[in-house]
Design a protein around this motif. Structure first.
Motif, PDB file in Angstrom:
ATOM      1  N   THR A 112      45.264  29.100  43.473  1.00 27.64           N
ATOM      2  CA  THR A 112      44.466  27.849  44.479  1.00 27.64           C
ATOM      3  C   THR A 112      45.743  27.484  45.331  1.00 27.64           C
ATOM      4  O   THR A 112      45.465  26.621  46.485  1.00 27.64           O
ATOM      5  CB  THR A 112      44.109  26.614  43.526  1.00 27.64           C
ATOM      6  OG1 THR A 112      45.387  26.247  42.963  1.00 27.64           O
ATOM      7  CG2 THR A 112      43.031  27.016  42.922  1.00 27.64           C
ATOM      8  N   THR A 113      46.890  27.906  45.506  1.00 27.93           N
ATOM      9  CA  THR A 113      47.900  27.340  46.555  1.00 27.93           C
ATOM     10  C   THR A 113      48.752  28.925  47.114  1.00 27.93           C
ATOM     11  O   THR A 113      48.536  29.048  48.338  1.00 27.93           O
ATOM     12  CB  THR A 113      49.056  26.563  45.951  1.00 27.93           C
ATOM     13  OG1 THR A 113      49.480  27.060  44.704  1.00 27.93           O
ATOM     14  CG2 THR A 113      48.037  25.150  45.499  1.00 27.93           C
ATOM     15  N   HIS A 114      49.432  29.277  46.168  1.00 20.29           N
ATOM     16  CA  HIS A 114      50.138  30.485  46.687  1.00 20.29           C
ATOM     17  C   HIS A 114      49.966  31.535  45.605  1.00 20.29           C
ATOM     18  O   HIS A 114      50.901  31.922  44.883  1.00 20.29           O
ATOM     19  CB  HIS A 114      51.706  30.214  46.954  1.00 20.29           C
ATOM     20  CG  HIS A 114      51.941  29.595  48.044  1.00 20.29           C
ATOM     21  ND1 HIS A 114      52.037  28.115  47.925  1.00 20.29           N
ATOM     22  CD2 HIS A 114      52.129  29.553  49.205  1.00 20.29           C
ATOM     23  CE1 HIS A 114      52.264  27.458  49.067  1.00 20.29           C
ATOM     24  NE2 HIS A 114      52.367  28.527  49.957  1.00 20.29           N
ATOM     25  N   PRO A 115      48.913  32.304  45.710  1.00 21.98           N
ATOM     26  CA  PRO A 115      48.878  33.417  44.702  1.00 21.98           C
ATOM     27  C   PRO A 115      49.576  34.366  44.595  1.00 21.98           C
ATOM     28  O   PRO A 115      50.167  35.121  45.526  1.00 21.98           O
ATOM     29  CB  PRO A 115      47.183  33.965  45.147  1.00 21.98           C
ATOM     30  CG  PRO A 115      46.712  32.720  46.037  1.00 21.98           C
ATOM     31  CD  PRO A 115      47.934  32.093  46.671  1.00 21.98           C
ATOM     32  N   THR A 116      49.705  35.027  43.481  1.00 19.84           N
ATOM     33  CA  THR A 116      50.409  36.295  43.152  1.00 19.84           C
ATOM     34  C   THR A 116      49.246  37.044  42.471  1.00 19.84           C
ATOM     35  O   THR A 116      48.828  36.981  41.467  1.00 19.84           O
ATOM     36  CB  THR A 116      51.646  36.095  42.235  1.00 19.84           C
ATOM     37  OG1 THR A 116      52.574  35.327  43.091  1.00 19.84           O
ATOM     38  CG2 THR A 116      52.142  37.488  42.000  1.00 19.84           C
ATOM     39  N   VAL A 117      49.023  38.520  43.084  1.00 17.81           N
ATOM     40  CA  VAL A 117      48.146  39.208  42.570  1.00 17.81           C
ATOM     41  C   VAL A 117      48.702  40.356  41.960  1.00 17.81           C
ATOM     42  O   VAL A 117      49.559  40.946  42.399  1.00 17.81           O
ATOM     43  CB  VAL A 117      47.011  39.905  43.463  1.00 17.81           C
ATOM     44  CG1 VAL A 117      46.115  40.689  43.163  1.00 17.81           C
ATOM     45  CG2 VAL A 117      46.484  38.892  44.439  1.00 17.81           C
ATOM     46  N   PHE A 118      48.627  40.731  40.548  1.00 21.83           N
ATOM     47  CA  PHE A 118      49.179  41.818  39.496  1.00 21.83           C
ATOM     48  C   PHE A 118      48.068  42.554  39.422  1.00 21.83           C
ATOM     49  O   PHE A 118      47.119  42.418  39.505  1.00 21.83           O
ATOM     50  CB  PHE A 118      49.512  41.267  38.462  1.00 21.83           C
ATOM     51  CG  PHE A 118      50.655  40.243  38.623  1.00 21.83           C
ATOM     52  CD1 PHE A 118      52.074  40.626  38.541  1.00 21.83           C
ATOM     53  CD2 PHE A 118      50.517  38.898  38.398  1.00 21.83           C
ATOM     54  CE1 PHE A 118      53.038  39.680  38.758  1.00 21.83           C
ATOM     55  CE2 PHE A 118      51.642  38.194  38.822  1.00 21.83           C
ATOM     56  CZ  PHE A 118      52.923  38.390  38.692  1.00 21.83           C
ATOM     57  N   ALA A 119      48.168  43.961  39.395  1.00 25.02           N
ATOM     58  CA  ALA A 119      47.415  44.801  38.968  1.00 25.02           C
ATOM     59  C   ALA A 119      47.992  46.193  38.390  1.00 25.02           C
ATOM     60  O   ALA A 119      49.247  46.533  38.426  1.00 25.02           O
ATOM     61  CB  ALA A 119      46.909  45.573  40.407  1.00 25.02           C
TER      62      ALA A 119
END
Length: 182
Positions: A112-119
């Motif tokens: 909701t603010t500063h996302p970090t996406v992991f995959a």
């Protein structure tokens, strides 16, 4: 945030530890895949000014011969950074959707603010997109699956090719230092 960058580097170093190669690709094929994923991911975003923060794609040790294994294994990693975009949430959603389209398993932290996406999975072992990296930057990084090969030897061979003038995948955007004539 610096913590997310440190987390990415820690994941890169420790996630391969003590694992046998999980795919039949060579270390160099892994390098090419991580570079391609990072470049294609940056193209999903309306952000300019991407640069290779840590230089070139580099090999790191997964399992050394000193552990009693017949052969060492290594994994290439690569990352690019850019000035932080203005729509962090939408950018994270766009990256997550792109990575899912490649068959990767995706999760987003702090959405909701500063996302970090992991995959994980798909064409690489794992990837991360951080919308709040150090110095108010975005970062995209990926790590290849572990493959047979000694990281020191791979990096030396890569540098020897560069010294002969060859541009390897991941060298794009690197500023070459030329020694002045003496």
């Amino acid at each position: 945030m610096a913590a997310a960058s440190a987390l990415m580097m820690g994941m890169t170093i420790t996630a391969c530890a003590e694992k046998e190669p999980t795919t039949a690709i060579s270390a160099r094929e892994g390098r090419d895949r991580v570079v391609e994923l990072v470049f294609n991911t940056t193209k999903q975003l309306d952000v300019t000014g991407w640069w290779p923060r840590n230089g070139v794609a580099w090999a790191q040790e997964c399992t050394p011969r000193s552990r009693g294994l017949e052969h060492a294994t290594s994994s290439y990693s690569y990352d690019r950074w850019a000035p932080q975009g203005t729509d962090h949430i939408e950018d994270a959603k766009r990256v997550a959707k792109y990575w899912e389209s490649l068959g990767m398993t995706v999760r987003t932290v702090n959405p909701t603010t500063h996302p970090t996406v992991f995959a994980e999975g798909g064409p690489v072992a794992r990837a991360v997109f951080d919308t709040h990296a150090a110095d108010q930057s975005y970062s995209v990084g990926a790590t290849a699956p572990c493959s047979p090969g000694d990281s020191v030897a791979l990096n030396k061979e890569d540098q020897a090719e560069r010294d002969q003038g060859k541009v390897l995948p991941g060298d794009e955007g690197v500023v070459v230092q030329v020694d002045p004539p003496q």
